[in-house]
Design an enzyme around this catalytic site. Structure first.
Site, short mmCIF file in Angstrom:
data_model
loop_
_atom_site.label_atom_id
_atom_site.label_comp_id
_atom_site.label_asym_id
_atom_site.label_seq_id
_atom_site.Cartn_x
_atom_site.Cartn_y
_atom_site.Cartn_z
N HIS A 161 1.59 4.34 -2.97
CA HIS A 161 1.53 5.81 -2.83
C HIS A 161 2.77 6.45 -3.49
CE1 HIS A 161 -1.99 6.41 -0.39
NE2 HIS A 161 -1.53 5.73 0.66
N HIS A 197 0.84 -1.20 0.00
CA HIS A 197 0.00 0.00 0.00
C HIS A 197 0.88 1.26 0.00
CE1 HIS A 197 -3.66 2.33 1.36
NE2 HIS A 197 -2.71 3.11 1.86
N GLU A 198 1.90 1.29 0.87
CA GLU A 198 2.80 2.44 0.94
C GLU A 198 3.57 2.62 -0.38
OE1 GLU A 198 2.95 4.67 3.22
OE2 GLU A 198 1.71 3.68 4.72
N ASP A 212 -4.81 0.91 -2.40
CA ASP A 212 -5.32 -0.43 -2.12
C ASP A 212 -5.34 -1.29 -3.39
OD1 ASP A 212 -5.77 0.01 0.56
OD2 ASP A 212 -7.97 0.01 0.43
N GLU A 240 -6.34 6.64 -1.28
CA GLU A 240 -6.33 5.40 -0.51
C GLU A 240 -6.85 4.22 -1.32
OE1 GLU A 240 -4.93 4.76 2.52
OE2 GLU A 240 -4.16 6.69 1.90
ZN ZN Z 1 -2.61 5.10 2.26
#
Ligand code: ZN
Length: 460
Positions: free
Chosen positions: A136, A132-133, A196, A192
């Protein structure tokens, strides 16, 4: 009075353009970075500077085993991450912080709290947080949000102050959570969802059970129901229909793979290892704790003896026992040993000291100083929800120039409340501001020290 820098519209159009792939890949959701005024190289510059500061101020695990493990796991995931041709330097660190959190700075600097390792029930769950990080970073959400924030500013903006310089890196990170952390690491719900979805793809492609993506976050949410949500959620707000969206993506990918990996003996060994690490206190700077206050106590009082600082367009004197935490053409930050602390969620922040910055681009005349000051304060308030003005702007003089003095109260990064004394002054090419910060109980000492600094200010 918009900033003069033009918006590169063609980038927006490119980012919206879909592209076709082969038949197998056409099924999965295609994600690309959005509109961004910064180049990937600038992501790396800003991220590296922030990472250097994070390493200096955060309590690190100092466990070669844990660092090697998160690095190995991280690299396994980045091997399957789509970066649109950008080569990120990827660095992974274990942070000795028991709060459940992880963060990735622009450019690929990833910090994983021991709390996240301890909260994960298996390697797939930890891989999910990291995937997930990493998403980003690949989707460049940090600087994308800074871009949108800047574009939304129809006037003098704090982002101009932060990003107006060559890289802006020094000031960006020195301002810590006060501004930068609030811009680069606080994501929107749509960001977000994207992280995901891309994270689910990365898990799938790396051989992990992709269901772990939704499972881990759902578990955290259930466990905290209502009170004390993990710190992770303060930067990463839970998107709606999280589980459904992850499941939908798993369907597009062809379902749960037969031999999906969930755990490894290495994960279990590292989890035992980090659980044994001594607990590091929050709000206590790591690298300069030795000469700061003992056991996290207050730093030494500002010295009355002053030393010279020459900035661009301004010179001043500051207490001899303060250090310069950083400076660039737009400003500088000064404070005592121990003045820069970990605010507890991965952002270095100034708890004691003085920040100088400038909002450049258009001259501010004395008549506009009030509104420019209000704009600066409302910009700061966006990332500091508990910040309140305690004394409205009053007219003062700074080196014979008309200036405004405003007092605010805010959460101190070291815990409790702090006082912020903001002095703004009109300059021919913009507005210069000075922010004097200390915890409320100790502010009187700092008011005196900052007052002496203000008296010494000379504009050129
Ligand atoms: Zn996030």
């Amino acid at each position: 009075m918009p900033r003069s820098r033009g918006v590169p519209r063609f980038i927006l159009i490119l980012a919206l353009g879909a592209f076709a792939c082969g038949p197998a890949a056409a099924q999965r959701t295609q994600l690309k970075p959005g509109w961004n005024m910064f180049s990937p190289t600038q992501d790396m510059q800003v991220g590296k500077q922030a990472a250097t500061d994070a390493e200096r101020t955060l309590p690190m695990c100092n466990s070669p085993k844990a660092d090697a493990y998160v690095t190995q796991l991280g690299k396994r995931l980045t091997d399957h991450l789509t970066t649109n041709g950008v080569q990120y330097p990827w660095e992974f660190h274990c942070v000795n912080d028991r709060s459940i959190n992880a963060f990735a700075l622009p450019g690929g600097y990833v910090f994983v709290n021991r709390g996240a390792i301890e909260a994960a029930d298996n390697e797939a769950e930890l891989a999910a947080v990291m995937a997930h990080e990493l998403s980003h970073v690949a989707l460049r959400h940090g600087t994308n949000q800074a871009t949108k924030a800047q574009a939304a500013q129809a006037g003098v903006g704090i982002f101009g102050a932060i990003f107006g310089g060559s890289t802006g890196g020094a000031l960006l990170t020195q301002l810590g959570s006060f501004t930068a952390g609030g811009v680069l690491l606080k994501y929107s719900r749509s960001a977000e969802t994207q992280a995901d979805v891309m994270g689910t793809q990365v898990l799938y492609d790396s051989g992990y059970d992709p269901r772990a993506m939704a499972q881990f976050f759902e578990k955290l949410e259930q466990e905290s129901k209502g009170k004390n949500p993990p710190e992770f959620f303060s930067d990463h707000p839970s998107p709606d229909h999280r589980v459904e969206r992850v499941n939908e993506e798993i369907e597009k990918l062809g379902g749960i793979p037969a031999n999906a990996r969930r755990d490894s003996p290495e994960f279990e060994a590292v989890k035992r290892e980090v659980m044994k690490l001594p607990v590091a206190k929050k709000g206590v700077p790591r690298a300069d704790a030795s000469s700061g206050g003992k056991d996290g106590g207050p730093p030494p009082a500002p010295s009355e003896k002053m030393v010279d600082y020459e900035g661009s367009g301004v010179s001043l004197k500051y207490p001899e026992n303060w250090k310069q935490f950083g400076s660039d053409e737009n400003g500088a930050t000064f404070g005592p040993q121990g003045g820069l602390v970990n605010d507890g969620s991965g952002h270095p922040a100034l708890a004691y000291g003085l920040t100088i910055g400038s909002v450049m681009g258009k001259g501010v005349n004395a008549g506009e100083l009030g509104s420019a000051t209000q704009e600066l304060i409302s910009d700061l308030a966006k990332s500091n929800p508990n910040m309140k003005t305690t004394r409205e702007a009053q007219n003062v003089k700074l080196n014979e120039k008309p200036a405004l003095s405003t007092y605010l109260i805010n959460d101190s990064p070291g815990g409790g409340k702090e006082t912020d004394w903001i002095v703004t002054v009109a300059r021919p090419d913009g507005m210069m501001y000075f922010v004097c910060t200390a915890p409320q109980g100790e502010f009187e000492t700092y008011r005196k020290a900052c007052g002496a600094v203000f008296d010494s200010v000379r504009f050129r």
